[in-house]
Design a protein around this motif. Structure first.
Motif, mmCIF file in Angstrom:
data_model
loop_
_atom_site.group_PDB
_atom_site.id
_atom_site.type_symbol
_atom_site.label_atom_id
_atom_site.label_comp_id
_atom_site.label_asym_id
_atom_site.label_seq_id
_atom_site.Cartn_x
_atom_site.Cartn_y
_atom_site.Cartn_z
ATOM 1 N N ARG A 200 0.598 -1.526 2.392
ATOM 2 C CA ARG A 200 1.525 -0.212 2.755
ATOM 3 C C ARG A 200 0.859 0.112 4.055
ATOM 4 O O ARG A 200 1.507 0.555 4.965
ATOM 5 C CB ARG A 200 1.592 1.011 1.707
ATOM 6 C CG ARG A 200 2.131 0.471 0.407
ATOM 7 C CD ARG A 200 2.343 1.606 -0.647
ATOM 8 N NE ARG A 200 3.243 2.397 -0.228
ATOM 9 C CZ ARG A 200 4.551 2.624 -0.064
ATOM 10 N NH1 ARG A 200 5.184 1.557 -0.691
ATOM 11 N NH2 ARG A 200 4.975 3.701 0.302
ATOM 12 N N ALA A 201 -0.602 0.139 4.230
ATOM 13 C CA ALA A 201 -0.975 0.657 5.447
ATOM 14 C C ALA A 201 -0.836 -0.260 6.447
ATOM 15 O O ALA A 201 -0.546 0.274 7.713
ATOM 16 C CB ALA A 201 -2.673 0.645 5.097
ATOM 17 N N GLU A 202 -0.983 -1.433 6.504
ATOM 18 C CA GLU A 202 -0.508 -2.477 7.362
ATOM 19 C C GLU A 202 0.945 -2.454 8.048
ATOM 20 O O GLU A 202 1.176 -2.558 8.896
ATOM 21 C CB GLU A 202 -0.725 -3.988 6.783
ATOM 22 C CG GLU A 202 -2.167 -4.317 6.498
ATOM 23 C CD GLU A 202 -2.472 -5.625 5.904
ATOM 24 O OE1 GLU A 202 -1.195 -6.397 5.628
ATOM 25 O OE2 GLU A 202 -3.580 -5.891 5.693
ATOM 26 N N LEU A 203 1.948 -1.892 6.871
ATOM 27 C CA LEU A 203 3.147 -1.821 7.226
ATOM 28 C C LEU A 203 3.537 -0.534 7.989
ATOM 29 O O LEU A 203 4.767 -0.138 8.203
ATOM 30 C CB LEU A 203 4.158 -1.855 6.076
ATOM 31 C CG LEU A 203 3.998 -3.405 5.744
ATOM 32 C CD1 LEU A 203 4.955 -3.439 4.216
ATOM 33 C CD2 LEU A 203 4.473 -4.455 6.600
ATOM 34 N N GLY A 204 2.528 0.355 7.832
ATOM 35 C CA GLY A 204 2.740 1.597 8.497
ATOM 36 C C GLY A 204 3.508 2.708 7.303
ATOM 37 O O GLY A 204 4.016 3.675 7.866
ATOM 38 N N LEU A 205 3.388 2.263 6.089
ATOM 39 C CA LEU A 205 4.049 3.305 5.324
ATOM 40 C C LEU A 205 2.984 4.143 4.559
ATOM 41 O O LEU A 205 1.904 4.008 4.544
ATOM 42 C CB LEU A 205 4.580 2.450 4.088
ATOM 43 C CG LEU A 205 5.568 1.320 4.305
ATOM 44 C CD1 LEU A 205 5.969 0.211 3.078
ATOM 45 C CD2 LEU A 205 6.739 1.815 5.012
ATOM 46 N N SER A 206 3.445 5.115 3.840
ATOM 47 C CA SER A 206 2.724 6.419 3.358
ATOM 48 C C SER A 206 2.001 5.457 1.961
ATOM 49 O O SER A 206 2.666 4.428 1.405
ATOM 50 C CB SER A 206 3.420 7.364 2.755
ATOM 51 O OG SER A 206 4.303 7.216 1.869
ATOM 52 N N ALA A 207 0.718 5.980 1.798
ATOM 53 C CA ALA A 207 0.011 5.335 0.719
ATOM 54 C C ALA A 207 0.995 5.465 -0.883
ATOM 55 O O ALA A 207 0.853 4.532 -1.664
ATOM 56 C CB ALA A 207 -1.019 6.054 0.260
ATOM 57 N N THR A 208 1.921 6.281 -0.948
ATOM 58 C CA THR A 208 2.451 6.598 -2.195
ATOM 59 C C THR A 208 3.906 7.053 -1.678
ATOM 60 O O THR A 208 4.284 7.418 -0.621
ATOM 61 C CB THR A 208 1.943 7.447 -3.191
ATOM 62 O OG1 THR A 208 2.073 8.708 -2.566
ATOM 63 C CG2 THR A 208 0.334 7.354 -3.426
#
Length: 78
Positions: A50-58
């Motif tokens: 999720r971090a690599e994709l720039g998404l929030s952690a949850t």
């Protein structure tokens, strides 16, 4: 971070564990303890992706360090 997880047994006796606050974060184990250890690895991997994709952690926009969603068992990562 601390995440709540759900823990249930399927019809074959395998323990299924899911972290509801992280979409798709599911694991399993032959024993309850193995399932809980496996979900720690799954949570770490999901958070990394999720971090690599720039998404929030949850998926919970108001999440902070403690997530109280619908878990029966709480597991601490780290």
């Amino acid at each position: 971070m601390k995440f709540n997880v759900t823990l249930d047994r399927d019809e074959d006796g395998v323990w299924i564990v899911e972290c509801p606050s992280i979409p798709g974060c599911v694991s399993q184990g032959q024993t309850r303890e193995e399932a809980l250890e496996n979900i720690k690895d799954a949570i770490a991997a999901c958070l990394e992706v999720r971090a690599e994709l720039g998404l929030s952690a949850t998926s919970d926009k108001s999440a902070n360090s403690i997530l109280e969603l619908c878990g029966k068992v709480s597991t601490k990562l780290g």
